[in-house]
Design a protein around this motif. Structure first.
Motif, short mmCIF file in Angstrom:
data_model
loop_
_atom_site.label_atom_id
_atom_site.label_comp_id
_atom_site.label_asym_id
_atom_site.label_seq_id
_atom_site.Cartn_x
_atom_site.Cartn_y
_atom_site.Cartn_z
N VAL A 362 24.64 -3.81 -19.30
CA VAL A 362 25.46 -2.53 -19.65
C VAL A 362 24.68 -1.74 -20.80
CG1 VAL A 362 27.73 -1.99 -20.54
CG2 VAL A 362 27.46 -4.03 -19.03
N ASN A 363 24.49 -0.54 -20.11
CA ASN A 363 23.89 0.39 -21.23
C ASN A 363 24.51 0.96 -22.08
OD1 ASN A 363 22.01 2.31 -22.34
ND2 ASN A 363 21.55 3.23 -20.47
N PRO A 364 24.26 0.50 -23.57
CA PRO A 364 25.13 1.27 -24.62
C PRO A 364 25.06 2.64 -24.78
CG PRO A 364 23.42 0.02 -25.53
CD PRO A 364 23.26 -0.22 -23.88
N PHE A 365 24.09 3.25 -24.51
CA PHE A 365 23.98 4.59 -24.29
C PHE A 365 24.74 5.51 -23.33
CE2 PHE A 365 20.15 2.38 -25.95
CZ PHE A 365 20.38 2.49 -27.54
N THR A 366 25.25 4.89 -22.44
CA THR A 366 25.72 5.69 -21.43
C THR A 366 27.22 5.09 -21.03
OG1 THR A 366 24.85 4.12 -19.52
CG2 THR A 366 23.62 6.17 -20.13
N GLN A 367 27.32 3.77 -21.31
CA GLN A 367 28.62 3.23 -21.01
C GLN A 367 29.82 3.27 -22.11
OE1 GLN A 367 27.46 3.24 -17.82
NE2 GLN A 367 28.94 1.29 -17.63
N TYR A 368 29.23 3.78 -23.45
CA TYR A 368 30.22 4.12 -24.47
C TYR A 368 30.03 5.05 -25.09
CZ TYR A 368 30.44 -1.22 -24.11
OH TYR A 368 30.72 -2.40 -23.75
N LEU A 369 31.29 5.75 -25.26
CA LEU A 369 31.22 7.10 -26.01
C LEU A 369 32.28 7.01 -27.06
CD1 LEU A 369 30.81 10.21 -26.10
CD2 LEU A 369 33.00 10.46 -24.65
N MET A 370 31.71 7.34 -28.40
CA MET A 370 32.49 7.57 -29.63
C MET A 370 32.72 8.99 -29.80
SD MET A 370 31.65 6.43 -33.42
CE MET A 370 33.09 6.65 -34.66
N ARG A 371 34.29 9.44 -29.96
CA ARG A 371 34.42 10.94 -30.26
C ARG A 371 35.39 10.88 -31.24
NH1 ARG A 371 35.66 15.14 -25.48
NH2 ARG A 371 33.29 14.82 -25.34
N VAL A 372 35.00 11.86 -32.27
CA VAL A 372 35.97 12.08 -33.62
C VAL A 372 36.50 13.53 -33.46
CG1 VAL A 372 36.13 11.51 -35.74
CG2 VAL A 372 34.63 10.26 -34.67
N THR A 373 37.77 13.87 -33.65
CA THR A 373 38.25 15.19 -33.96
C THR A 373 38.58 15.30 -35.40
OG1 THR A 373 38.76 15.26 -31.85
CG2 THR A 373 39.91 16.85 -33.28
N PHE A 374 37.90 16.23 -36.20
CA PHE A 374 37.86 16.65 -37.40
C PHE A 374 38.90 17.87 -37.53
CE2 PHE A 374 34.29 13.91 -37.49
CZ PHE A 374 34.51 12.96 -38.46
N SER A 375 40.03 17.96 -38.35
CA SER A 375 40.92 19.14 -38.45
C SER A 375 41.00 19.56 -39.86
CB SER A 375 42.05 19.00 -37.90
OG SER A 375 41.94 18.40 -36.32
N HIS A 376 40.97 21.00 -40.29
CA HIS A 376 41.15 21.33 -41.70
C HIS A 376 42.25 22.11 -41.69
CE1 HIS A 376 40.14 23.85 -45.08
NE2 HIS A 376 39.48 22.88 -45.42
N PRO A 377 43.12 22.10 -42.61
CA PRO A 377 44.48 22.96 -42.65
C PRO A 377 44.06 24.54 -42.27
CG PRO A 377 44.18 21.83 -44.67
CD PRO A 377 42.92 21.39 -43.86
N SER A 378 42.75 25.00 -42.43
CA SER A 378 42.55 26.45 -42.08
C SER A 378 42.70 26.77 -40.56
CB SER A 378 41.28 26.63 -42.57
OG SER A 378 40.13 26.17 -41.74
N GLY A 379 42.61 25.51 -39.94
CA GLY A 379 42.82 25.57 -38.28
C GLY A 379 41.41 25.26 -37.76
N GLN A 380 40.50 25.12 -38.47
CA GLN A 380 39.12 24.65 -38.20
C GLN A 380 39.15 23.25 -37.66
OE1 GLN A 380 35.54 24.33 -40.53
NE2 GLN A 380 34.51 25.45 -39.49
N THR A 381 38.48 23.13 -36.28
CA THR A 381 38.41 21.91 -35.80
C THR A 381 37.14 21.46 -35.16
OG1 THR A 381 40.80 21.89 -34.85
CG2 THR A 381 39.27 20.36 -33.72
#
Length: 918
Positions: A362-381
Motif C-alpha cells: 500500500v503506497n503511502p504516497f498515493t493511498q493517503y491524502l492529508m488535507r487542511v483548510t485554514f481560514s482567516h476572519p478576513s475571508g482568506q482561505t
C-alpha cells in the motif's frame, strides 16, 4: 479528541492553538480524587506500558502499579534501600533510576549505581556502577535515541554541592560519557526532551549549609541541542515567571508542562501549571491544579495527564493522599493557550495514522491524502495538502516507516486562524476530484484555532518580509511592500548531492560534449566545515556541517540565492532525486527529503532564496513523456507539500527547457504551459514560477512568445554572449509587458547562467577582477531591469558546475556582486526604467534619479530632465563612493558629464539625484 477506528488513529497537533478561549471551562479543570497509594514525597512517577508506576520517596516505600480498571494502586516490591529525589524514566521495558539520593535529610548520599526495575518480574537490580566522580542525586534524567542523559544534581545532599554536570549513559554497554556542563547548576527539577533538544527548567541550587535550602530557585531555561552538541541559555523573556523547585514536568507535543513545586516565596506547595511553547519560546498559564504539591512526577496515560503523592507544603509534610488528572480528550494541551506563532513562521500540524512504510504494497504516497483548510476572519482561505513524514523525525532516525502525516503552512496575515484537517485513505486518493473527496469519510480529522502574532525583531530576512512574489517585473514582498533583487550562486547545480544526505549516490558517470563532467565523489564541502557554527543545525548528531557551513559562508558574503536541482536523473550529475531510487518514481525517500528541508530551512534562516529547479534538459521527457500527468503530478505534489511553505522560494520548472541542437527532444509549448498551470493551481503559497531558458537569442525567439498567456511569473535567463545581456533582457522585459503578461507588469527576469557554457564564471585565480562578468552580466543585467543575478561556474573550469566544493574560489566575485545587489536594493526599483544600451554606458531613469553605468571612458553626454542634481560616484569593485559638486541642467539638449580622474580608466557608476527643477 475522538477515538477513530477503534483507536487506531491518534490526533497529534503540533503547534499553538487555544487555551483561555476554550468554551467548556469545567472540562479543562484538574480532577482531584482520593487515592489508596502509599503516601510519599520526593518520589518518582512514570508512565510504563500503558499504566503508571510509583517508586521511591523518603522512608521505605513500596513500588506500586496503577490498575486503571479498578482505579487503585497495587503494591509490588519494597526496595531494601531507601530511594528518593530522582526522575524515573521508562525505556525498553524497564524503569531506570539514576541520580537518586538515599538517607535522611539533610546529609543524604548519592546512590552509586544505575537501578532498573521490571514491573513484570517485580525485580529491582543494580545494572552498572556510576563513576564515583559523577555520583549525585536530585538530578534530571531523560531518554534520547536509546541512551540516557543525566543532568545537574546535588553531590552533598541538601547541605549543598549543586552541579551543572551532564552525562550520557549507554544502558546496553554501561559506558558512561562526560558531556559539556550546562550553563547553570540546578537540582530538584525534571528535565524534558522535545524534538532534538533537552530543556532544563526550574529547580534550584540547594545549600542548607549556608541557610539557602530553598531560596536559590532558577528562572532561566538552559537548552541542549543534541544535533549540535551545544548548550544555550534562552533570553530572559523566556524565564519561568514563578520560579520553584521540586516541580514536575512533561513534554506534550512541542510544549512543556511544568506543574507544582516549592519555594521560599510561600508555605503552601505551588499549584501553578505553566506551559512553555518551544517554538515561540513563550509561556502561558494553564488551569492550576486543585491541590498544590511538590516532590512527585507526572504520567500521561490514555490521553490523561496524572500526578499523585508529593507534599502539600514546602518541605516534607503533609504527604498527600490524593491524585489528580487533566483529561486531554477534552482539552488538547499539545496546543496551548494564546501561544501564537509569530509572523513569517510555519504552523505545523501532524496527524497520526496507520503504520506504513515507503516500500509497503500500500503506497503511502498515493493511498493517503492529508488535507487542511485554514481560514482567516478576513475571508482568506488556504487549502494545504500534507505529506507522509515517516516517524516524524526521519532526518535524524533515517526512518522509512512510521505513522505521521504532516502539513506546513506559513500564514501571511496576523490574527486568529481556524483550521479543519482530515486524513483520507483510498486507491490513488491523492488524484481524487473534489467531488470524490466530499463523498469520502476521513479516517482522522481535527479542528482548532491558532494565532499569528507580529514578526519577531530578530527573525531573518524572509520571516520579516513574508512570502516572496512578483510585481512590476521584480521580486516583491506584499507584506512589507518591498521590491527586491537576488544575487547568488547558480552552481553547483547538484548542490543537494551531499554525501551525508540519506540515499545519495551517483547513478551513472557520463561526460557529454558541451557538459560538465561529474566528479568521482559526492559533495562533502569539506572546505566549509570551518564555517559551521555552534548552534547551527545538523542531523544524526554530527552530519551536515559541510553543506551548512557552505551556506554560512555564502550568507556572510552577502549572497541571497542558491540554485539547485531536485531531480537530475539521466542528467549531467545523475546524483539528485527525491525518490527511494533513481528508477522508482512513485516512492519518495522520507529521510532524504527531511534532511533536504534542514538544509532549506538554514538557507532561509540565513536570508538565502531557494531557487528550486525541478528538472534539466536531459530529463524533460522522463516523467509522463513531458506531460503533467500521474508521475509529474506526484513529483510536484510532494515538492509543494514539503517545501512550498518556505517564504523565499522560486519554482524553476526546467533548466534549458525545450528542444535544442544538442538535445533535440524536449518539451513542447503545451507541456510547458501545463507545468506552470499545475503549480499555479496547486501551490497554496503562490510561490513564483519561472523557467530557465536556452542560451541563444534565437532559442528564446522560438520558445518564449507562446508563454505570454501562461502562469509563468518570470524567466531565468541563460545567455551565451555576455555582451548581449543588457539588450536581451531589455527586449523580453518590454515584449512581455507589451503582450499583457501579468496585467502588463511583464515577466521578472533573472540572469542566472552566463555563457559560454565551458567558461561561465572563472575562479579568482584565473580571473581575479572578473571585468567582463561585472560589466556585462552583473551591471548589464541589473541596469536592464533584471531582478537578480546568479553565477554559473562553467563546465570546463576548476571547481565547475558539478565538482565545486569550495565557494571561496570565487570570493572576489561575491564581493563585487554584493556591492551591486546592495546598491539596487537601496533604489526604488519599480520606478526605474532602462533607457539605452551599448555605446559605453547603461542608463536607468526615474522621476527623481538617473543611474548611469560607464564602461571605461572619460566623459559622456546624457539626456536629463531639467533640474539641480546631487552627484555620487560608485566604484563597482571596491564599493567606495565619492560625492562631486552639484550639477544643473536646463533640460535642453544633452548634459556632458566628465568622469573624475580617479574613475576614468575603469568602469564606474554615476548616480544623479534631482533635488529641484531648474
Amino acid at each position: 479528541m475522538p477515538r477513530l477506528k477503534q483507536a487506531r488513529f491518534i490526533l497529534m497537533l503540533v503547534s499553538a492553538v487555544c487555551l483561555s478561549a476554550c468554551s467548556d471551562k469545567s472540562a479543562n479543570e484538574w480532577q482531584l480524587s482520593e487515592s489508596n497509594h502509599s503516601v510519599r514525597h520526593e518520589a518518582g512517577l512514570v508512565a510504563h506500558n500503558n499504566t503508571m508506576v510509583l517508586l521511591g520517596g523518603r522512608g521505605e516505600r513500596p513500588i506500586e502499579v496503577y490498575d486503571s480498571e479498578a482505579h487503585s494502586w497495587k503494591q509490588q516490591l519494597t526496595p531494601a534501600q531507601e530511594l528518593h529525589h530522582f526522575q524515573a524514566v521508562s525505556h525498553d521495558g524497564l524503569i531506570y533510576i539514576i541520580g537518586a539520593l538515599t538517607g535522611p535529610w539533610p546529609e543524604e548520599t548519592a546512590v552509586s549505581e544505575v537501578l532498573t526495575y521490571n514491573p513484570d518480574t517485580q525485580t529491582l537490580i543494580a545494572s552498572h556502577k556510576i563513576p564515583e566522580s559523577r555520583q549525585r542525586g536530585a538530578a534530571g534524567l531523560v531518554v534520547y535515541q536509546d541512551e540516557l542523559y543525566l543532568l545537574g544534581g546535588l553531590t552533598n545532599g541538601h547541605m549543598g554541592g549543586s552541579v551543572p554536570w551532564f552525562d550520557k549513559y549507554n544502558p546496553q554497554t554501561g559506558h558512561w560519557q562526560t558531556l559539556p556542563d550546562a550553563p547553570t547548576a540546578r537540582d530538584h527539577f525534571q528535565a524534558v526532551v522535545v524534538g532534538h533538544k533537552l530543556y532544563a527548567i526550574a529547580g534550584r541550587q540547594t545549600s542548607h549549609a549556608t541557610g539557602e535550602g530553598m531560596s536559590l530557585t532558577q528562572a532561566q531555561l538552559d537548552v541542549y541541542d543534541f544535533n549540535t552538541h551545544t548548550w544555550s541559555t534562552l533570553p530572559a523573556s523566556s524565564n519561568l515567571a514563578v520560579p520553584r523547585a521540586g516541580n514536575m514536568a512533561s513534554a506534550i507535543g512541542k510544549h512543556i508542562m511544568v506543574l507544582g513545586g516549592e519555594s521560599s516565596a510561600q508555605t503552601l506547595a505551588h499549584n501553578e501549571v505553566s506551559i512553555f511553547d518551544t517554538s515561540t519560546l513563550s509561556w502561558q498559564n494553564a488551569e492550576p491544579m486543585q491541590e498544590g504539591r511538590h516532590g512527585s512526577g507526572v504520567a500521561i496515560i490514555d490521553n490523561k495527564i496524572y500526578t499523585v503523592s508529593g507534599s502539600g507544603k514546602a518541605g516534607g509534610e503533609p504527604e498527600l493522599t490524593t491524585m489528580e488528572y487533566l483529561n486531554l480528550n477534552d482539552f488538547d494541551l499539545a496546543n496551548t493557550a494564546n501561544s501564537a506563532i509569530s509572523f513569517g513562521q510555519a504552523f505545523t500540524l501532524d496527524i497520526v495514522g496507520p503504520e506504513v512504510s515507503e516500500t509497503d504494497s500500500v503506497n503511502p504516497f498515493t493511498q493517503y491524502l492529508m488535507r487542511v483548510t485554514f481560514s482567516h476572519p478576513s475571508g482568506q482561505t488556504k487549502v494545504i495538502e500534507g505529506y507522509f513524514a515517516g516517524d516524524g523525525n526521519a532526518a535524524n532516525t533515517s526512518a522509512k516507516a512510521g505513522n505521521i502525516w504532516r502539513s506546513k503552512f506559513t500564514p501571511q496575515r496576523t490574527g486568529e486562524w481556524e483550521y479543519s484537517a482530515a486524513l483520507y485513505e483510498g486507491e490513488d486518493v491523492v488524484f481524487a476530484s473534489e467531488e470524490s473527496l466530499t463523498a469520502m469519510s476521513p479516517i482522522a480529522q481535527a479542528n482548532g484555532t491558532f494565532t499569528v502574532g507580529k514578526v519577531r525583531p530578530n527573525d531573518g530576512f524572509f520571516a520579516q518580509n513574508g512570502q516572496l512574489s512578483v510585481k512590476n517585473g521584480y521580486f516583491f514582498f506584499p507584506h512589507t511592500q518591498r521590491y527586491w533583487i537576488k544575487a547568488g550562486a547558480n552552481s553547483p547545480e547538484n548542490f543537494l548531492a551531499y554525501n551525508e544526505v540519506d540515499g545519495t549516490y551517483r547513478a551513472a558517470q557520463q561526460a557529454r560534449d558541451g557538459e560538465a563532467k561529474a566528479p568521482d565523489f559526492i559533495h562533502e564541502f569539506t572546505a566549509h566545515v570551518q564555517d559551521w557554527k555552534a548552534g547551527d543545525p545538523t542531523w544524526q548528531q554530527n552530519k551536515g556541517k559541510g553543506i551548512i557551513g557552505a551556506i554560512n559562508y555564502m550568507a556572510d558574503m552577502g549572497m541571497q540565492s542558491q540554485y539547485f536541482l531536485t531531480m537530475n536523473i539521466n542528467g549531467d550529475g545523475a546524483d539528485v532525486w527525491p525518490y527511494t531510487s533513481h528508477e522508482e518514481f512513485e516512492r519518495f525517500d522520507v529521510s532524504k527529503l527531511a534532511q533536504w528541508d534542514v538544509i532549506f530551512s538554514h538557507l532561509q534562516a540565513r536570508g538565502i532564496m531557494l531557487h528550486v529547479v525541478t528538472q534539466e534538459t536531459e530529463n524533460e521527457l522522463l516523467l509522463d513523456g513531458g506531460n503533467t500527468e500521474r508521475l509529474r503530478q506526484l513529483y510536484y505534489r510532494e515538492l509543494i507539500a514539503r517545501f512550498g511553505y518556505h517564504n523565499g522560494l522560486v519554482w524553476n520548472l526546467g533548466e534549458e527547457n525545450g528542444p535544442a541542437e544538442w538535445s533535440p527532444k524536449g518539451q513542447n509549448d503545451e507541456q510547458r504551459i501545463a507545468m506552470a498551470a499545475y503549480f499555479a493551481q496547486n501551490d497554496p503559497h503562490n510561490n513564483p514560477i519561472f523557467l530557465h531558458t536556452l542560451p541563444s537569442a534565437s532559442d528564446k525567439d522560438t520558445i518564449l512568445p507562446p508563454l505570454y498567456a501562461s502562469a509563468f511569473d518570470g524567466m531565468s535567463f541563460q545567455v551565451d554572449n555576455r555582451e548581449t545581456v543588457f539588450s536581451e533582457i531589455m527586449k523580453w522585459r518590454r515584449a512581455s509587458v507589451n503582450n499583457g503578461v501579468s496585467n502588463n507588469d511583464g515577466w521578472a527576469i533573472t540572469m542566472d547562467e552566463i555563457g559560454m557554457w565551458h567558461t561561465g564564471a572563472k575562479v579568482d585565480a584565473d580571473d581575479p577582477t572578473h571585468d567582463s562578468l561585472r560589466r556585462h552580466a552583473l551591471w548589464g543585467a541589473l541596469m536592464a531591469g533584471a531582478t537578480g543575478v546568479e553565477w554559473y561556474f562553467g563546465a570546463h573550469q576548476p571547481h565547475n558546475d558539478l565538482s565545486s566544493e569550495d565557494f571561496r574560489q570565487r570570493e572576489n566575485l561575491w564581493k563585487q556582486t554584493k556591492i551591486a545587489a546592495d546598491f539596487f536594493n537601496e533604489q526604488a526599483l519599480s520606478s526605474l526604467k532602462p533607457l539605452t544600451d551599448g555605446q559605453g554606458l547603461y542608463h536607468m531613469q526615474s522621476d527623481t534619479v538617473d543611474i548611469i553605468y560607464f564602461l571605461p571612458m572619460s566623459s559622456a553626454e546624457l539626456p536629463l530632465a531639467a533640474g539641480l542634481y546631487d552627484v555620487t560616484w560608485l566604484d563597482p569593485i571596491s564599493g567606495a563612493r565619492m560625492h562631486s559638486a552639484e550639477v544643473e541642467h536646463s533640460g535642453e539638449g544633452m548634459l556632458k558629464i566628465n568622469v573624475p580622474s580617479d574613475f576614468a580608466q575603469k568602469d564606474t557608476v554615476l548616480v544623479l539625484e534631482r533635488k529641484t527643477p531648474a
